[in-house]
Design an enzyme around this catalytic site. Structure first.
Site, PDB file in Angstrom:
ATOM      1  N   ASP A 170       1.754 -18.746 132.671  1.00 45.76           N
ATOM      2  CA  ASP A 170       1.071 -19.530 133.700  1.00 45.76           C
ATOM      3  C   ASP A 170      -0.436 -19.269 133.571  1.00 45.76           C
ATOM      4  OD1 ASP A 170       1.642 -20.976 136.415  1.00 45.76           O
ATOM      5  OD2 ASP A 170       0.379 -19.295 137.007  1.00 45.76           O
ATOM      6  N   LYS A 213       2.922 -23.431 130.936  1.00 44.84           N
ATOM      7  CA  LYS A 213       2.215 -24.344 131.847  1.00 44.84           C
ATOM      8  C   LYS A 213       0.739 -24.283 131.490  1.00 44.84           C
ATOM      9  CE  LYS A 213       4.244 -23.255 136.113  1.00 44.84           C
ATOM     10  NZ  LYS A 213       4.089 -22.932 137.544  1.00 44.84           N
TER      11      LYS A 213
HETATM   12  P1  IMP Z   1       0.907 -15.332 134.584  1.00 49.12           P
HETATM   13  O1  IMP Z   1       0.518 -13.896 134.517  1.00 49.12           O
HETATM   14  O2  IMP Z   1       0.114 -16.093 135.629  1.00 49.12           O
HETATM   15  O3  IMP Z   1       0.940 -16.048 133.250  1.00 49.12           O
HETATM   16  O4  IMP Z   1       2.348 -15.393 135.206  1.00 49.12           O
HETATM   17  C1  IMP Z   1       3.431 -14.980 134.573  1.00 49.12           C
HETATM   18  C2  IMP Z   1       4.519 -14.659 135.564  1.00 49.12           C
HETATM   19  O5  IMP Z   1       4.427 -15.398 136.785  1.00 49.12           O
HETATM   20  C3  IMP Z   1       5.833 -15.060 134.949  1.00 49.12           C
HETATM   21  O6  IMP Z   1       6.376 -13.966 134.260  1.00 49.12           O
HETATM   22  C4  IMP Z   1       6.659 -15.475 136.147  1.00 49.12           C
HETATM   23  O7  IMP Z   1       7.394 -14.353 136.599  1.00 49.12           O
HETATM   24  C5  IMP Z   1       5.677 -15.896 137.204  1.00 49.12           C
HETATM   25  N1  IMP Z   1       5.596 -17.368 137.306  1.00 49.12           N
HETATM   26  C6  IMP Z   1       4.586 -18.163 136.902  1.00 49.12           C
HETATM   27  N2  IMP Z   1       4.854 -19.454 137.139  1.00 49.12           N
HETATM   28  C7  IMP Z   1       6.092 -19.476 137.699  1.00 49.12           C
HETATM   29  C8  IMP Z   1       6.946 -20.554 138.153  1.00 49.12           C
HETATM   30  O8  IMP Z   1       6.665 -21.761 138.083  1.00 49.12           O
HETATM   31  N3  IMP Z   1       8.143 -20.158 138.671  1.00 49.12           N
HETATM   32  C9  IMP Z   1       8.537 -18.865 138.766  1.00 49.12           C
HETATM   33  N4  IMP Z   1       7.774 -17.843 138.337  1.00 49.12           N
HETATM   34  C10 IMP Z   1       6.559 -18.147 137.817  1.00 49.12           C
END
Ligand code: IMP
Ligand code: MG
Length: 178
Positions: A105, A133
């Site tokens: 994300d 995403k």
């Molecule tokens: P990042 O550090 O923002 O890339 O987020 C990664 C973590 O956020 C992932 O391992 C997920 O556990 C959680 N996450 C991000 N987007 C979603 C979503 O749409 N649904 C559920 N969990 C999400």
């Protein structure tokens, strides 16, 4: 109490087909052994369980270990500072590590985990996410293996949760009204 309505986005058949393809991509491009999968709990638990079995059926035996890295709590936006809650128990020095997560994300989690893993003398570090995403990215993180690119929706199922719910759904969907 109102029921949450989940709108299906990716069927279990599509997921299974793509996990097969991802295993093939990994087998074709990663020749170095031993190979260790580092799964990020809890979201990647279902994906890792499926991916390791497909890799095994392709004749690739992988070591598997897990980490818990938290940044979200019950919120939907990243705090930007992932914390290691549970660390690895296997030694990864000299091994080829594939870090596996459910979704990329902001990219903070995988940026942080990748740099932490690299400090432990692995032979090589690669990353694999089931979902990407890209519109939400706040870092320059780019996974080596990506299952599906999705739009900016908060998705649940196949290991992914919203406040710890819906991880057991066999498909991926989003909540109505999101
Ligand atoms: P990042 O550090 O923002 O890339 O987020 C990664 C973590 O956020 C992932 O391992 C997920 O556990 C959680 N996450 C991000 N987007 C979603 C979503 O749409 N649904 C559920 N969990 C999400
Ligand atoms: Mg996660």
């Amino acid at each position: 109490m109102t029921e949450d309505k989940i709108i299906p986005l990716i069927s279990k058949e599509k997921i299974a087909h793509r996990v097969d393809e991802l295993a093939d991509e990994i087998v074709a491009s990663v020749n170095e052994r031993p190979m260790v999968i580092v799964g990020l709990l809890t979201g990647a638990v279902v994906f890792v369980a499926d991916l390791m079995r497909v890799l095994s059926s392709r004749g690739v035996d992988v070591e598997v270990d897990f980490m818990i890295v938290k940044s979200y709590g019950a919120k939907e936006t990243s705090s930007g500072k992932p914390k290691v809650i549970l660390d690895l128990s296997v030694d990864i020095a000299g091994k080829t590590v594939i870090i596996v997560d459910d979704i990329s994300d902001s990219g903070f989690t995988l940026t942080e985990v990748t740099s932490l893993i690299k400090r432990r003398d692995p032979a090589k570090v690669l990353t694999c996410v089931l979902l990407n995403k890209p519109v939400r990215r706040k870092t320059d993180f780019c996974a080596d293996f990506v299952g599906f690119v999705i739009e900016d929706k908060f998705v649940v199922g196949y290991g992914l949760d919203k406040a710890e719910k819906f991880r057991g759904l066999p498909y991926i969907g989003y909540l109505e009204g999101e």
